[in-house]
Design a protein around this motif. Sequence first.
Motif, short mmCIF file in Angstrom:
data_model
loop_
_atom_site.label_atom_id
_atom_site.label_comp_id
_atom_site.label_asym_id
_atom_site.label_seq_id
_atom_site.Cartn_x
_atom_site.Cartn_y
_atom_site.Cartn_z
N ILE A 285 34.79 43.41 59.49
CA ILE A 285 34.50 42.30 58.58
C ILE A 285 33.35 41.44 59.12
CG2 ILE A 285 35.42 40.14 57.63
CD1 ILE A 285 38.18 41.52 57.57
N LEU A 286 33.44 41.09 60.40
CA LEU A 286 32.43 40.21 60.99
C LEU A 286 31.06 40.88 61.01
CD1 LEU A 286 34.48 38.75 64.00
CD2 LEU A 286 33.98 37.64 61.81
N LEU A 287 31.02 42.17 61.26
CA LEU A 287 29.74 42.87 61.28
C LEU A 287 29.18 43.02 59.87
CD1 LEU A 287 30.57 45.53 64.01
CD2 LEU A 287 28.95 43.62 64.22
N LYS A 288 30.05 43.18 58.90
CA LYS A 288 29.60 43.22 57.50
C LYS A 288 28.94 41.91 57.12
CE LYS A 288 31.17 44.08 52.75
NZ LYS A 288 32.35 44.40 51.90
N ASP B 83 47.66 31.11 64.53
CA ASP B 83 46.48 30.70 65.30
C ASP B 83 45.47 31.83 65.47
OD1 ASP B 83 47.86 32.32 67.03
OD2 ASP B 83 47.70 30.99 68.76
N TYR B 84 45.66 32.95 64.77
CA TYR B 84 44.75 34.07 64.97
C TYR B 84 43.33 33.76 64.52
CZ TYR B 84 43.48 38.87 65.94
OH TYR B 84 42.90 39.98 66.50
N ALA B 85 43.19 32.86 63.56
CA ALA B 85 41.85 32.46 63.12
C ALA B 85 41.08 31.82 64.29
CB ALA B 85 41.94 31.49 61.95
N GLN B 86 41.79 31.11 65.16
CA GLN B 86 41.14 30.51 66.33
C GLN B 86 40.72 31.59 67.32
OE1 GLN B 86 43.75 27.46 67.93
NE2 GLN B 86 44.37 26.82 65.89
N VAL C 272 41.62 44.37 66.25
CA VAL C 272 40.27 43.93 66.63
C VAL C 272 39.22 44.68 65.84
CG1 VAL C 272 38.59 43.88 68.51
CG2 VAL C 272 40.95 43.19 68.94
N CYS C 273 39.41 45.98 65.68
CA CYS C 273 38.42 46.77 64.94
C CYS C 273 38.36 46.36 63.47
CB CYS C 273 38.74 48.26 65.06
SG CYS C 273 38.37 48.94 66.70
N LYS C 274 39.50 46.04 62.88
CA LYS C 274 39.50 45.57 61.50
C LYS C 274 38.74 44.26 61.38
CE LYS C 274 43.88 47.76 60.15
NZ LYS C 274 45.29 47.54 59.75
N VAL C 275 38.94 43.38 62.34
CA VAL C 275 38.23 42.10 62.34
C VAL C 275 36.74 42.33 62.54
CG1 VAL C 275 37.92 39.92 63.57
CG2 VAL C 275 40.22 40.77 63.12
N LYS D 215 34.29 36.70 67.19
CA LYS D 215 32.95 36.40 66.66
C LYS D 215 31.87 36.55 67.74
CE LYS D 215 33.75 33.66 62.51
NZ LYS D 215 33.49 32.39 61.79
N PRO D 216 32.09 36.05 68.96
CA PRO D 216 31.09 36.30 70.01
C PRO D 216 30.90 37.79 70.31
CG PRO D 216 32.48 34.46 70.62
CD PRO D 216 33.11 35.07 69.41
N LEU D 217 32.00 38.56 70.26
CA LEU D 217 31.90 39.99 70.49
C LEU D 217 31.10 40.65 69.36
CD1 LEU D 217 32.56 42.57 72.00
CD2 LEU D 217 34.78 42.62 70.83
N ALA D 218 31.36 40.23 68.13
CA ALA D 218 30.60 40.77 66.99
C ALA D 218 29.11 40.46 67.13
CB ALA D 218 31.14 40.21 65.68
N THR D 219 28.81 39.28 67.64
CA THR D 219 27.41 38.91 67.84
C THR D 219 26.75 39.81 68.89
OG1 THR D 219 27.84 36.60 67.22
CG2 THR D 219 25.87 37.03 68.54
#
Length: 282
Positions: A64-67, A17-20, A58-61, A27-31
């Motif tokens: 990716i999201l910021l990229k 469930d990590y995708a959720q 979290v930093c690895k995620v 994703k909101p944090l990356a935004t």
Amino acid sequence: MNDPITQLIAREELPEDYAQIVEKHWKPLATKIARRAADRKPLIVGINGAQGSGKTTVCKVLEILLKQRGLRALTLSLDDLYLTYAERLQLAAEVHPLFATRGVPGTHAVAMGFAIIEDVLAGRAFEIPKFDKSYDDRSNELTRVSGPVDVLLFEGWCVGAAAQPPEKLRRPINVLESEEDPDAIWRTLVNHWLGEDYSRLFALIDMLVMLKVDHFDAVLANRRKQEEKLAAMNPLGPGVLDEDALIRFVSHYERLTRHMLDEMPERADVVIEIDRSQTPQP
């Protein structure tokens, strides 16, 4: 499987469930980070969290999201700035025996952290060191990074921490302090360095994110999981801790962890609650 988040989840053997969790929390944090970076680049983001709160993942995620948002993000771990084993032994011999154990302020090469962040701010190339916890020593491995970087994720258990009022240091908080620091020399020096060199380093942070565990008791359980992973990767590593050593090790972190849980939520830019299963809430 071409999606980098899906690949990361598989590679890190994260829960199904990590995708959720990524959708709901990261994703909101990356935004939020991307919006801050639109006004200030490079942006230094502090990621604070007790052991086992999930900072590394979290930093690895976030990278990716910021990229995906057109930002080049890299992670600097406070752990990789630890003094070498020999340097800590010297500190223990000359200052106080408890400084032989990595973790608290005073056991990091703060000047190295300053140099890296200054290079990031100037858009220069820099090198990130690596600390090998299974050997309890800095390795010879260096990661060479070419500039510029848009976002530096500066993560660590005490990143952004503030010093305690001196009167709070008088009473021991656990057996370690009572038996091995009865005169409060060690904890007073830790607090002093936190209020001096570390305070100046943390002042370079533009945005502070706290991954807040619910209680210090969760730290031991989470740290135990980390030791199991280290033992699986390197069973003969001299830095791998047995249960008694683990309890003593975590005791070094207790005072400052409890202090951060009390005072940091009021001043952090973002606070994300982490439950005992290492899952962000709500």
